[in-house]
Design an enzyme around this catalytic site. Structure first.
Site, short mmCIF file in Angstrom:
data_model
loop_
_atom_site.label_atom_id
_atom_site.label_comp_id
_atom_site.label_asym_id
_atom_site.label_seq_id
_atom_site.Cartn_x
_atom_site.Cartn_y
_atom_site.Cartn_z
CB ALA A 121 -0.87 -0.02 1.25
N GLY B 55 0.43 -4.91 0.82
CA GLY B 55 -0.77 -4.98 -0.03
C GLY B 55 -0.51 -5.67 -1.36
CD GLU C 227 -2.45 -7.43 3.03
OE1 GLU C 227 -2.11 -6.28 2.68
OE2 GLU C 227 -3.02 -7.67 4.10
CD GLU D 37 1.62 -5.42 5.70
OE1 GLU D 37 2.42 -6.35 5.91
OE2 GLU D 37 0.88 -5.38 4.71
N1 COA Z 1 4.60 3.15 -0.60
C1 COA Z 1 4.99 4.31 -1.14
N2 COA Z 1 6.10 4.45 -1.87
C2 COA Z 1 6.86 3.36 -2.05
C3 COA Z 1 6.52 2.09 -1.52
C4 COA Z 1 5.33 2.02 -0.75
N3 COA Z 1 4.90 0.87 -0.22
N4 COA Z 1 7.49 1.21 -1.85
C5 COA Z 1 8.38 1.88 -2.60
N5 COA Z 1 8.02 3.18 -2.71
C6 COA Z 1 8.72 4.25 -3.43
C7 COA Z 1 9.90 4.76 -2.66
O1 COA Z 1 9.49 5.72 -1.68
C8 COA Z 1 10.72 5.36 -3.76
O2 COA Z 1 10.15 6.62 -4.13
P1 COA Z 1 11.11 7.91 -4.37
O3 COA Z 1 12.01 7.49 -5.50
O4 COA Z 1 10.16 8.98 -4.73
O5 COA Z 1 11.85 8.11 -3.09
C9 COA Z 1 10.48 4.42 -4.93
O6 COA Z 1 9.28 3.74 -4.63
C10 COA Z 1 11.56 3.39 -5.10
O7 COA Z 1 11.74 2.70 -3.88
P2 COA Z 1 13.13 2.55 -3.11
O8 COA Z 1 12.87 2.32 -1.67
O9 COA Z 1 14.04 3.68 -3.46
O10 COA Z 1 13.70 1.21 -3.82
P3 COA Z 1 14.72 0.18 -3.19
O11 COA Z 1 15.12 -0.73 -4.30
O12 COA Z 1 15.81 0.86 -2.44
O13 COA Z 1 13.89 -0.68 -2.10
C11 COA Z 1 11.98 -1.88 -1.31
C12 COA Z 1 12.84 -1.49 -2.51
C13 COA Z 1 10.77 -2.65 -1.83
C14 COA Z 1 12.77 -2.79 -0.37
C15 COA Z 1 11.54 -0.59 -0.55
O14 COA Z 1 10.99 0.33 -1.48
C16 COA Z 1 10.51 -0.82 0.52
O15 COA Z 1 10.84 -1.33 1.59
N6 COA Z 1 9.24 -0.44 0.28
C17 COA Z 1 8.17 -0.49 1.24
C18 COA Z 1 7.71 -1.92 1.43
C19 COA Z 1 6.64 -1.99 2.49
O16 COA Z 1 6.86 -1.76 3.67
N7 COA Z 1 5.43 -2.32 2.06
C20 COA Z 1 4.29 -2.47 2.93
C21 COA Z 1 3.50 -1.22 2.97
S1 COA Z 1 2.11 -1.41 4.04
#
Ligand code: COA
Length: 270
Positions: A77, A123, A126, A146
């Protein structure tokens, strides 16, 4: 006067999705690659609409959901949208999401295949869990992170992950917040197949084509009967009896049994 073309264009015009309908298969690609296809409110609304369109389109027999780019299916999400939410807003987010998207996916009358092409987190996992069949590319990473954000999965993850992998593995995945590899996901029956990235959509379409050979009404009745077993208020065996009986006398039943006796392949989709 509104022409048919305009109506069709309106339906197909999404800002965060690409929708391609071809030969009975609707491929929905979540298209926010710069945000790793995170599910914001708009994307959830568009997905819900695209699924309803696929449900209503008699030419469509299978839906494939995937993510744009090679990095992510859906990274969860959109965290930026709920960072300041109150308890009431959190409740609404979870409830509306479940009702408008995740339950819609699970209860669609046509099989939904999640083609996981990278991160499937929160999400995103999910969404895959709500789908009927899951395929993953070799480098995919799956998890429900989460609790690392101070929340719990709210789009059905605590229930559907447990149904698929069992209580012990679900507790482990949810409480550690760690991602698992596609290979581990296959081992724990979280995904049906793991394939190289460049073969993912091809493999999903191969499965879809096998499904398209069979009776659409019998498939939708199977979905109802299988899902019924996971509803507290329902008896899956009773639902099976009801759905089984409703097949008799249907056009598909007549065609399927007639084709068998005439030693030919049935044609359910004319
Ligand atoms: N919500 C909002 N934005 C998200 C996102 C999320 N769940 N997951 C990734 N993004 C965005 C990042 O903020 C970033 O945006 P920016 O370039 O404007 O800063 C872009 O997507 C790229 O992500 P980034 O974190 O730079 O890539 P990465 O390769 O370093 O890491 C992940 C990849 C998946 C490990 C990391 O993005 C992450 O942990 N995301 C969240 C996962 C999460 O907790 N999901 C559950 C949400 S309830």
């Amino acid at each position: 006067m509104v022409s048919f073309t305009v109506i069709k264009d309106e339906k197909m015009n999404y800002s965060n999705l690409l929708v391609n309908n071809d030969q009975g298969i609707c491929v929905i690609t979540i298209n926010r690659p710069d945000k790793l296809n995170a599910l914001n409110k708009q994307t959830i609304k568009e997905l819900s609409n695209a699924l309803t369109d696929a449900e209503d389109d008699l030419k469509i027999g299978v839906v494939i959901i995937t993510g744009a780019g090679e990095k992510a299916f859906v990274a969860g999400a959109d965290i930026s949208e709920f960072v300041h939410f109150s308890q009431e807003e959190g409740k609404q987010l979870s409830q509306e999401g479940q009702e408008k998207l995740f339950n819609v996916v699970e209860n669609l009358s046509k099989p939904v295949i999640a083609a996981i092409n990278g991160f499937a987190l929160g999400g995103g996992l999910e969404l895959a869990l709500s789908s009927h069949i899951r395929l993953a590319s070799e480098s995919s990473r799956l998890g429900l992170p989460e609790v690392s954000l101070g929340i719990i999965p709210g789009y059905g993850g605590t229930q559907r992950l447990t149904q698929l992998v069992g209580k012990g593995k679900a507790f482990e995945m949810i409480s550690t917040a760690e991602m698992i590899s596609a290979q581990d996901a296959e081992k724990h029956k979280l995904v049906n197949y793991v394939v190289p990235q460049d073969q993912l959509i091809e493999k999903a379409k191969e499965l879809a084509k096998k499904i398209l050979k069979n009776s659409p009404q019998a498939i939708s009745r199977s979905i109802r009967a299988i899902n019924s077993g996971f509803q507290d208020q329902e008896d899956g065996f009773k639902t099976e009896i009801e759905e089984f009986s409703k097949c008799f006398g249907s056009a598909d039943f007549i065609e399927g049994t007639k084709a068998f006796l005439e030693k030919r392949k049935p044609n359910f989709r004319n």
